[in-house]
Write an enzyme that holds these catalytic residues in place. Sequence first.
Site, PDB file in Angstrom:
ATOM      1  N   HIS A  15       7.156  18.006  44.040  1.00 45.91           N
ATOM      2  CA  HIS A  15       7.604  17.363  42.938  1.00 45.91           C
ATOM      3  C   HIS A  15       7.872  18.444  41.578  1.00 45.91           C
ATOM      4  O   HIS A  15       7.449  19.340  41.831  1.00 45.91           O
ATOM      5  CB  HIS A  15       6.247  16.451  42.597  1.00 45.91           C
ATOM      6  CG  HIS A  15       5.930  15.585  43.587  1.00 45.91           C
ATOM      7  ND1 HIS A  15       6.758  13.987  43.621  1.00 45.91           N
ATOM      8  CD2 HIS A  15       4.997  15.451  44.445  1.00 45.91           C
ATOM      9  CE1 HIS A  15       6.302  13.571  44.574  1.00 45.91           C
ATOM     10  NE2 HIS A  15       5.283  14.181  45.153  1.00 45.91           N
ATOM     11  N   ALA A  16       8.588  17.897  40.949  1.00 41.44           N
ATOM     12  CA  ALA A  16       9.032  18.895  39.766  1.00 41.44           C
ATOM     13  C   ALA A  16       9.545  20.064  40.005  1.00 41.44           C
ATOM     14  O   ALA A  16      10.593  20.620  40.749  1.00 41.44           O
ATOM     15  CB  ALA A  16       7.960  18.840  38.799  1.00 41.44           C
TER      16      ALA A  16
END
Length: 92
Positions: A15-16
């Site tokens: 994620h991210a």
Amino acid sequence: MYAKQVKIENETGLHARPASDFVNLAKNYASKITIQNMDEEDSCKANAKSIVMLIAQGLCKGTTVEISAEGEDEQAAVEDLVALIKTKFGEE
């Protein structure tokens, strides 16, 4: 085609920032690269060069993924992406 499985071990999963690091590395290769969640039966392969597709997979800590590539630099692409995942994206 060349493929390899690896377990995601970093706390935040893909994620991210880790997803961005993964996509940026994948874009360095000419091969078509996909990533698939092997823990979900109906999981589809996603384009590993797309941040949107990667984040949509919801790949969290403990998930086993298969990275596959097809093209002139397929083996190097898969090996380098697996190695990146094994570094836990510097989250330790």
